[in-house]
Scaffold this motif. Structure first.
Motif, PDB file in Angstrom:
ATOM      1  N   SER A 109       0.859  -1.188   0.000  1.00  0.00           N
ATOM      2  CA  SER A 109       0.000   0.000   0.000  1.00  0.00           C
ATOM      3  C   SER A 109       0.891   1.232   0.000  1.00  0.00           C
ATOM      4  CB  SER A 109      -0.896   0.022   1.241  1.00  0.00           C
ATOM      5  OG  SER A 109      -1.774  -1.075   1.225  1.00  0.00           O
ATOM      6  N   GLY A 110       0.696   2.093  -0.986  1.00  0.00           N
ATOM      7  CA  GLY A 110       1.459   3.324  -1.086  1.00  0.00           C
ATOM      8  C   GLY A 110       0.568   4.524  -0.866  1.00  0.00           C
ATOM      9  N   SER A 111       1.081   5.513  -0.153  1.00  0.00           N
ATOM     10  CA  SER A 111       0.317   6.731   0.143  1.00  0.00           C
ATOM     11  C   SER A 111       1.173   7.969  -0.094  1.00  0.00           C
ATOM     12  CB  SER A 111      -0.144   6.730   1.600  1.00  0.00           C
ATOM     13  OG  SER A 111      -0.965   5.615   1.856  1.00  0.00           O
ATOM     14  N   PRO A 112       0.597   8.972  -0.758  1.00  0.00           N
ATOM     15  CA  PRO A 112       1.350  10.210  -0.999  1.00  0.00           C
ATOM     16  C   PRO A 112       1.338  11.129   0.221  1.00  0.00           C
ATOM     17  CG  PRO A 112      -0.832  10.400  -1.962  1.00  0.00           C
ATOM     18  CD  PRO A 112      -0.728   9.007  -1.381  1.00  0.00           C
ATOM     19  N   ILE A 113       2.405  11.899   0.358  1.00  0.00           N
ATOM     20  CA  ILE A 113       2.458  12.977   1.348  1.00  0.00           C
ATOM     21  C   ILE A 113       2.651  14.267   0.554  1.00  0.00           C
ATOM     22  CG2 ILE A 113       3.749  13.989   3.259  1.00  0.00           C
ATOM     23  CD1 ILE A 113       4.378  11.172   4.185  1.00  0.00           C
ATOM     24  N   PHE A 114       1.745  15.208   0.787  1.00  0.00           N
ATOM     25  CA  PHE A 114       1.741  16.463   0.033  1.00  0.00           C
ATOM     26  C   PHE A 114       2.305  17.612   0.855  1.00  0.00           C
ATOM     27  CE2 PHE A 114      -1.743  13.890  -1.632  1.00  0.00           C
ATOM     28  CZ  PHE A 114      -1.569  14.002  -2.998  1.00  0.00           C
ATOM     29  N   ASP A 115       2.914  18.582   0.168  1.00  0.00           N
ATOM     30  CA  ASP A 115       3.303  19.816   0.854  1.00  0.00           C
ATOM     31  C   ASP A 115       2.119  20.783   0.814  1.00  0.00           C
ATOM     32  OD1 ASP A 115       3.283  20.982  -1.708  1.00  0.00           O
ATOM     33  OD2 ASP A 115       5.467  21.154  -1.827  1.00  0.00           O
ATOM     34  N   ASP A 116       2.300  21.987   1.335  1.00  0.00           N
ATOM     35  CA  ASP A 116       1.195  22.940   1.403  1.00  0.00           C
ATOM     36  C   ASP A 116       0.791  23.500   0.040  1.00  0.00           C
ATOM     37  OD1 ASP A 116       3.515  24.402   1.062  1.00  0.00           O
ATOM     38  OD2 ASP A 116       3.132  25.808   2.695  1.00  0.00           O
ATOM     39  N   LYS A 117       1.574  23.204  -1.004  1.00  0.00           N
ATOM     40  CA  LYS A 117       1.240  23.638  -2.362  1.00  0.00           C
ATOM     41  C   LYS A 117       0.616  22.525  -3.192  1.00  0.00           C
ATOM     42  CE  LYS A 117       4.905  27.055  -2.338  1.00  0.00           C
ATOM     43  NZ  LYS A 117       6.231  27.410  -2.821  1.00  0.00           N
ATOM     44  N   ILE A 120       3.562  16.370  -4.315  1.00  0.00           N
ATOM     45  CA  ILE A 120       3.917  15.164  -3.577  1.00  0.00           C
ATOM     46  C   ILE A 120       5.385  15.274  -3.185  1.00  0.00           C
ATOM     47  CG2 ILE A 120       4.177  12.655  -3.653  1.00  0.00           C
ATOM     48  CD1 ILE A 120       1.830  12.570  -5.620  1.00  0.00           C
ATOM     49  N   THR A 121       5.649  15.245  -1.882  1.00  0.00           N
ATOM     50  CA  THR A 121       7.023  15.354  -1.395  1.00  0.00           C
ATOM     51  C   THR A 121       7.606  13.993  -1.050  1.00  0.00           C
ATOM     52  OG1 THR A 121       6.257  15.712   0.865  1.00  0.00           O
ATOM     53  CG2 THR A 121       6.687  17.671  -0.488  1.00  0.00           C
ATOM     54  N   MET A 122       6.731  13.056  -0.705  1.00  0.00           N
ATOM     55  CA  MET A 122       7.171  11.699  -0.375  1.00  0.00           C
ATOM     56  C   MET A 122       6.049  10.721  -0.687  1.00  0.00           C
ATOM     57  SD  MET A 122       9.260  11.823   3.234  1.00  0.00           S
ATOM     58  CE  MET A 122       8.040  12.705   4.173  1.00  0.00           C
ATOM     59  N   VAL A 123       6.449   9.464  -0.887  1.00  0.00           N
ATOM     60  CA  VAL A 123       5.487   8.374  -0.960  1.00  0.00           C
ATOM     61  C   VAL A 123       5.923   7.355   0.074  1.00  0.00           C
ATOM     62  CG1 VAL A 123       4.477   6.544  -2.369  1.00  0.00           C
ATOM     63  CG2 VAL A 123       5.039   8.758  -3.420  1.00  0.00           C
ATOM     64  N   VAL A 124       5.005   7.025   0.986  1.00  0.00           N
ATOM     65  CA  VAL A 124       5.268   6.037   2.023  1.00  0.00           C
ATOM     66  C   VAL A 124       4.567   4.745   1.612  1.00  0.00           C
ATOM     67  CG1 VAL A 124       5.002   5.444   4.453  1.00  0.00           C
ATOM     68  CG2 VAL A 124       5.438   7.821   3.785  1.00  0.00           C
ATOM     69  N   THR A 125       5.348   3.679   1.556  1.00  0.00           N
ATOM     70  CA  THR A 125       4.818   2.386   1.137  1.00  0.00           C
ATOM     71  C   THR A 125       4.954   1.390   2.275  1.00  0.00           C
ATOM     72  OG1 THR A 125       5.558   2.880  -1.112  1.00  0.00           O
ATOM     73  CG2 THR A 125       4.984   0.610  -0.640  1.00  0.00           C
ATOM     74  N   ASN A 126       3.846   0.701   2.572  1.00  0.00           N
ATOM     75  CA  ASN A 126       3.834  -0.369   3.570  1.00  0.00           C
ATOM     76  C   ASN A 126       3.750  -1.694   2.836  1.00  0.00           C
ATOM     77  OD1 ASN A 126       3.661   1.138   6.138  1.00  0.00           O
ATOM     78  ND2 ASN A 126       1.780   1.889   5.227  1.00  0.00           N
ATOM     79  N   VAL A 127       4.599  -2.617   3.248  1.00  0.00           N
ATOM     80  CA  VAL A 127       4.659  -3.922   2.612  1.00  0.00           C
ATOM     81  C   VAL A 127       4.342  -4.980   3.656  1.00  0.00           C
ATOM     82  CG1 VAL A 127       6.143  -5.526   1.340  1.00  0.00           C
ATOM     83  CG2 VAL A 127       6.412  -3.063   1.015  1.00  0.00           C
ATOM     84  N   ARG A 128       3.232  -5.682   3.467  1.00  0.00           N
ATOM     85  CA  ARG A 128       2.810  -6.699   4.421  1.00  0.00           C
ATOM     86  C   ARG A 128       2.981  -8.081   3.800  1.00  0.00           C
ATOM     87  NH1 ARG A 128      -1.703  -6.059   8.524  1.00  0.00           N
ATOM     88  NH2 ARG A 128       0.002  -4.774   9.286  1.00  0.00           N
ATOM     89  N   ASP A 129       3.747  -8.909   4.491  1.00  0.00           N
ATOM     90  CA  ASP A 129       3.984 -10.283   4.048  1.00  0.00           C
ATOM     91  C   ASP A 129       2.718 -11.106   4.301  1.00  0.00           C
ATOM     92  OD1 ASP A 129       4.864 -12.838   3.505  1.00  0.00           O
ATOM     93  OD2 ASP A 129       6.546 -12.794   4.886  1.00  0.00           O
ATOM     94  N   VAL A 130       2.115 -11.610   3.221  1.00  0.00           N
ATOM     95  CA  VAL A 130       0.908 -12.426   3.340  1.00  0.00           C
ATOM     96  C   VAL A 130       1.155 -13.854   2.829  1.00  0.00           C
ATOM     97  CG1 VAL A 130      -0.718 -10.500   3.292  1.00  0.00           C
ATOM     98  CG2 VAL A 130       0.027 -11.522   1.142  1.00  0.00           C
ATOM     99  N   THR A 131       2.422 -14.238   2.745  1.00  0.00           N
ATOM    100  CA  THR A 131       2.779 -15.564   2.257  1.00  0.00           C
ATOM    101  C   THR A 131       2.064 -16.652   3.042  1.00  0.00           C
ATOM    102  OG1 THR A 131       4.962 -14.700   1.665  1.00  0.00           O
ATOM    103  CG2 THR A 131       4.731 -17.092   1.738  1.00  0.00           C
ATOM    104  N   GLU A 132       2.093 -16.553   4.369  1.00  0.00           N
ATOM    105  CA  GLU A 132       1.457 -17.573   5.195  1.00  0.00           C
ATOM    106  C   GLU A 132      -0.044 -17.636   4.954  1.00  0.00           C
ATOM    107  OE1 GLU A 132       2.511 -17.423   9.347  1.00  0.00           O
ATOM    108  OE2 GLU A 132       4.620 -17.115   8.868  1.00  0.00           O
ATOM    109  N   LEU A 133      -0.660 -16.504   4.721  1.00  0.00           N
ATOM    110  CA  LEU A 133      -2.094 -16.495   4.430  1.00  0.00           C
ATOM    111  C   LEU A 133      -2.394 -17.243   3.136  1.00  0.00           C
ATOM    112  CD1 LEU A 133      -3.120 -12.856   5.395  1.00  0.00           C
ATOM    113  CD2 LEU A 133      -3.603 -14.957   6.639  1.00  0.00           C
ATOM    114  N   TYR A 134      -1.576 -17.029   2.109  1.00  0.00           N
ATOM    115  CA  TYR A 134      -1.757 -17.750   0.852  1.00  0.00           C
ATOM    116  C   TYR A 134      -1.540 -19.250   1.055  1.00  0.00           C
ATOM    117  CZ  TYR A 134      -2.245 -13.675  -2.176  1.00  0.00           C
ATOM    118  OH  TYR A 134      -2.710 -12.550  -2.798  1.00  0.00           O
ATOM    119  N   GLU A 135      -0.533 -19.615   1.841  1.00  0.00           N
ATOM    120  CA  GLU A 135      -0.271 -21.028   2.108  1.00  0.00           C
ATOM    121  C   GLU A 135      -1.432 -21.667   2.863  1.00  0.00           C
ATOM    122  OE1 GLU A 135       3.510 -20.880   4.102  1.00  0.00           O
ATOM    123  OE2 GLU A 135       4.609 -20.605   2.228  1.00  0.00           O
TER     124      GLU A 135
END
Length: 155
Positions: A109-117, A120-135
């Motif tokens: 999941s990626g989310s943008p971070i905006f400045d006051d103008k 987009i100044t940054m993109v924060v990405t969360n990576v969740r391991d779901v391998t066990e769920l698939y197994e």
């Protein structure tokens, strides 16, 4: 009297700044301890940070990734597709599935971070391991098939 007020104000400002430094250090520790992988780029898709969990999940080392652009990483096959690039294009949060060379299946999941103008100044990405769920899902499906087979044999 005015100098005393300014002096007190500056003192509070110094204390506030020190507090922010402590909080920044704690925030870094919190991010490093996260079970989820965290990957941060600037507004141009250049890698500026990733935590230990990201390294573990993906098999990619921090020192190899810092400064690299997501376009190059995607083009060279380090990742199959980039949530960061999708966020920069759409200017909104996105969630995708990915598989890494480690064999791990993840939800990104990626989310943008905006400045006051509105840039987009940054993109924060969360990576969740779901391998066990698939197994577990695959095992459940196999068990379901066996149950149906045994049920039909009993009949």
């Amino acid at each position: 009297m005015e100098n005393k007020k300014i002096s007190e104000s500056l003192k509070l400002s110094d204390e506030y700044t020190k507090g922010l430094q402590i909080e920044t250090s704690r925030l870094y520790d919190i991010i490093e301890c996260s079970y989820d992988g965290i990957y941060i780029t600037d507004g141009e898709a250049n890698t500026i940070f990733l935590n230990k969990s990201y390294e573990k999940i993906t098999g990619m080392k921090r020192k190899e990734m810092i400064g690299k652009n997501m376009k190059c990483l995607e083009k060279n096959g380090f990742i199959s597709k980039s949530a960061t690039l999708m966020v920069l294009k759409s200017r909104e949060s996105v969630t995708i599935e990915q598989k890494f060379k480690t064999g791990k299946k993840v939800v990104v999941s990626g989310s943008p971070i905006f400045d006051d103008k509105g840039n987009i100044t940054m993109v924060v990405t969360n990576v969740r391991d779901v391998t066990e769920l698939y197994e577990l899902k695959e095992q459940l499906e196999k068990n379901r098939e066996l149950t149906e087979k045994y049920y039909s044999q009993v009949e």
